[in-house]
Design an enzyme around this catalytic site. Structure first.
Site, mmCIF file in Angstrom:
data_model
loop_
_atom_site.group_PDB
_atom_site.id
_atom_site.type_symbol
_atom_site.label_atom_id
_atom_site.label_comp_id
_atom_site.label_asym_id
_atom_site.label_seq_id
_atom_site.Cartn_x
_atom_site.Cartn_y
_atom_site.Cartn_z
ATOM 1 C CD GLU A 92 5.015 -18.060 7.209
ATOM 2 O OE1 GLU A 92 4.877 -16.703 6.644
ATOM 3 O OE2 GLU A 92 4.326 -18.822 6.424
ATOM 4 C CB CYS A 105 -1.700 -24.684 11.097
ATOM 5 S SG CYS A 105 -0.669 -25.368 9.768
ATOM 6 C CB CYS A 112 10.663 -28.875 4.947
ATOM 7 S SG CYS A 112 10.133 -30.768 4.989
ATOM 8 C CB CYS A 116 6.916 -32.377 -1.269
ATOM 9 S SG CYS A 116 7.322 -33.588 -0.027
ATOM 10 C CB CYS A 119 5.590 -28.286 -0.384
ATOM 11 S SG CYS A 119 5.797 -27.684 1.300
ATOM 12 C CD GLU A 173 7.628 -35.395 8.149
ATOM 13 O OE1 GLU A 173 6.900 -35.222 7.162
ATOM 14 O OE2 GLU A 173 7.453 -35.950 8.976
ATOM 15 C CG ASN A 303 -3.673 -23.571 -1.089
ATOM 16 O OD1 ASN A 303 -4.748 -23.147 -1.334
ATOM 17 N ND2 ASN A 303 -3.646 -24.333 0.114
ATOM 18 C CB CYS A 346 -2.211 -26.425 3.012
ATOM 19 S SG CYS A 346 -3.487 -26.756 4.382
HETATM 20 N N1 SAH Z 1 5.802 -32.142 6.351
HETATM 21 C C1 SAH Z 1 4.550 -32.521 6.807
HETATM 22 C C2 SAH Z 1 3.440 -31.331 7.367
HETATM 23 C C3 SAH Z 1 3.580 -30.192 6.853
HETATM 24 S S1 SAH Z 1 2.814 -30.077 4.998
HETATM 25 C C4 SAH Z 1 3.721 -33.237 5.552
HETATM 26 O O1 SAH Z 1 4.094 -32.961 4.447
HETATM 27 O O2 SAH Z 1 2.749 -33.855 5.702
HETATM 28 C C5 SAH Z 1 1.076 -30.140 5.625
HETATM 29 C C6 SAH Z 1 0.094 -30.417 4.448
HETATM 30 O O3 SAH Z 1 0.116 -29.436 3.540
HETATM 31 C C7 SAH Z 1 0.587 -31.703 3.657
HETATM 32 O O4 SAH Z 1 -0.119 -32.544 3.499
HETATM 33 C C8 SAH Z 1 1.263 -31.301 2.508
HETATM 34 O O5 SAH Z 1 1.492 -32.018 1.349
HETATM 35 C C9 SAH Z 1 0.368 -30.001 1.956
HETATM 36 N N2 SAH Z 1 0.811 -29.016 1.037
HETATM 37 C C10 SAH Z 1 2.260 -28.641 0.812
HETATM 38 N N3 SAH Z 1 2.151 -27.808 -0.052
HETATM 39 C C11 SAH Z 1 0.908 -27.377 -0.463
HETATM 40 C C12 SAH Z 1 0.119 -26.536 -1.412
HETATM 41 N N4 SAH Z 1 1.074 -25.811 -2.017
HETATM 42 N N5 SAH Z 1 -0.981 -26.597 -1.540
HETATM 43 C C13 SAH Z 1 -1.794 -27.449 -0.642
HETATM 44 N N6 SAH Z 1 -1.257 -28.352 0.185
HETATM 45 C C14 SAH Z 1 -0.055 -28.360 0.102
HETATM 46 FE FE1 SF4 Z 2 8.421 -30.949 3.780
HETATM 47 FE FE2 SF4 Z 2 5.780 -31.642 4.042
HETATM 48 FE FE3 SF4 Z 2 6.527 -29.638 2.443
HETATM 49 FE FE4 SF4 Z 2 6.989 -32.143 1.622
HETATM 50 S S1 SF4 Z 2 4.830 -31.216 2.123
HETATM 51 S S2 SF4 Z 2 8.454 -30.382 1.786
HETATM 52 S S3 SF4 Z 2 7.488 -32.908 3.808
HETATM 53 S S4 SF4 Z 2 6.601 -29.630 4.527
#
Ligand code: SAH
Ligand code: SF4
Length: 373
Positions: A92, A105, A112, A116, A119, A173, A303, A346
């Protein structure tokens, strides 16, 4: 004969490619300009090139961005494209228009591997790195589409492209796909292509320490680090990569990055999870942790996505957390949530990932979570 996708080549790659066709280096600049500033979709449209060269290009190269699977626009103007990247995978890209800028974005991987806890992309599992053409193709596609539709953004009327800022914050990532991401960044910055300044291009990472140093040397754009916790115990749980690169090492890498950072600071992202990481005591702990890193803190209301085990912090809690940081001398902002009606906010980006990590099996099997590699 192998067909080269021009979208995936930076200046050096294009020079090598035109040399292989027996052409002079300035042809590389012409090609770059035609593809990334005039958004040509085929070589016949590049009428400033000699006919013989266009014919050579027709035979040996292509201009191909990932195909659009779906295209949706939220009431707030946020637009999300789901893009096909073969073998059942889709990623996306999200365009976020504001009064004075248009931010894209961009995704760097199909899925990934870092898993996390909060996420959606992580929960999809991982399939593969995107190629440079697939990463650059997202920016090319967004600009080209918005221009063709007659974007009414004020900066477009002044002759700029619809996308003025890029954030590598989509699926994946970016530092785990280092070479292709750096190639893409160099095209984003190239004056013959998108010509974005380093401060308008932000890479967000969950903290792959050695790659932060490599980025400083290769292409130092604005850096955002996904912190989310003020200590290792909690961060180990939220960002499993922390078990490999704990906070002390991560913050040292951030300090080393500062001299290269285009705006003299690192942004720390902190997703606000109700009752998990959002107390005043944790805000104070965060302030102490970041005391000697020139930084800004960006608080992200979490989110939701289906099946997740978290709740987002109440608005008042987020404001209080922000106030504690402000009292400690930090600039802390609260990220506006955009595009949630179309799951474009995000961490909601899920795309379509043919998981190779068997994550989707693992998350239903308690106690089998693996260490990040
Ligand atoms: N992998 C990288 C970049 C993609 S995620 C990273 O982790 O930084 C981009 C941002 O969205 C990161 O700060 C991530 O922690 C955040 N993010 C992930 N899941 C989310 C969610 N459910 N709600 C809000 N932010 C989230
Ligand atoms: Fe991957 Fe970033 Fe999501 Fe963590 S927050 S699982 S590093 S995309």
């Amino acid at each position: 004969m192998e067909v080269t996708n021009i979208l995936g080549l930076d200046a050096a790659g294009l020079e090598r490619f035109v040399a292989s066709l027996g052409e002079k280096p300035f042809r590389a600049r012409q090609l770059m300009h035609g593809v990334h500033q005039r958004f040509a979709g085929d070589f016949l449209a590049l009428t400033d090139l000699a006919k013989v060269l266009r014919e050579k290009l027709e035979a040996s190269a292509m201009i191909e961005a990932p195909a659009v699977v779906s295209d949706s626009t939220a009431p707030d103007g946020t637009r999300k494209w789901l893009l096909d990247v073969d073998a059942g995978n889709a990623i996306e890209a999200v365009y976020i228009p504001e009064d004075d800028r248009g931010t894209l974005c961009v995704s760097s991987q199909a899925g990934c591997a870092l898993d996390c806890a909060f996420c959606s992309t992580g929960k999809q599992g991982f399939n593969r790195n995107l190629s440079a053409a697939e990463i650059i193709g997202q920016l090319w596609h967004a600009n080209r589409t918005l221009l063709a539709e007659g974007s009414n953004a004020p900066w477009v009327a002044q002759g700029r492209a619809p996308v003025t800022n890029v954030v590598m914050m989509g699926m994946g990532e970016p530092l785990a796909n280092f070479e292709n991401v750096v190639t893409a960044l160099s095209v984003f910055l190239d004056d013959n292509a998108y010509g974005l300044s380093r401060r308008r291009v932000t890479l967000s990472t969950s903290g792959i320490v050695p790659a932060i140093d490599r980025l400083a040397a290769a292409c130092p754009v604005a850096l955002a680090v996904s912190l989310h916790a003020p200590n290792d115990t909690l961060r180990d749980r939220l960002v499993p990569l922390n078990r490999k690169y704990p906070l002390r090492e991560l913050l040292a890498a951030c300090r080393r990055y500062i001299p290269f950072a285009p705006r003299d600071f690192v942004t720390f992202e902190y997703v606000m999870l109700d009752g998990v990481n959002d107390s005043n005591a944790q805000a104070r702990e965060l302030a102490t942790l970041l005391a000697d890193v020139p930084s800004k803190v960006n608080l992200i209301p979490w989110n939701p996505f289906p099946g997740a085990e978290f709740r987002t912090s109440p608005r008042a809690r987020i404001h209080e957390f922000q106030q504690v940081l402000a009292d400690a001398g930090f600039v802390a902002t609260i990220r506006k949530t955009r595009g949630e009606d179309i799951d474009a906010a995000c961490g909601q980006l899920a795309g379509r990932v043919q998981d190779r990590t068997r994550r989707t099996v693992r998350i239903h099997t308690p106690g089998t979570r693996q260490r990040a590699s």
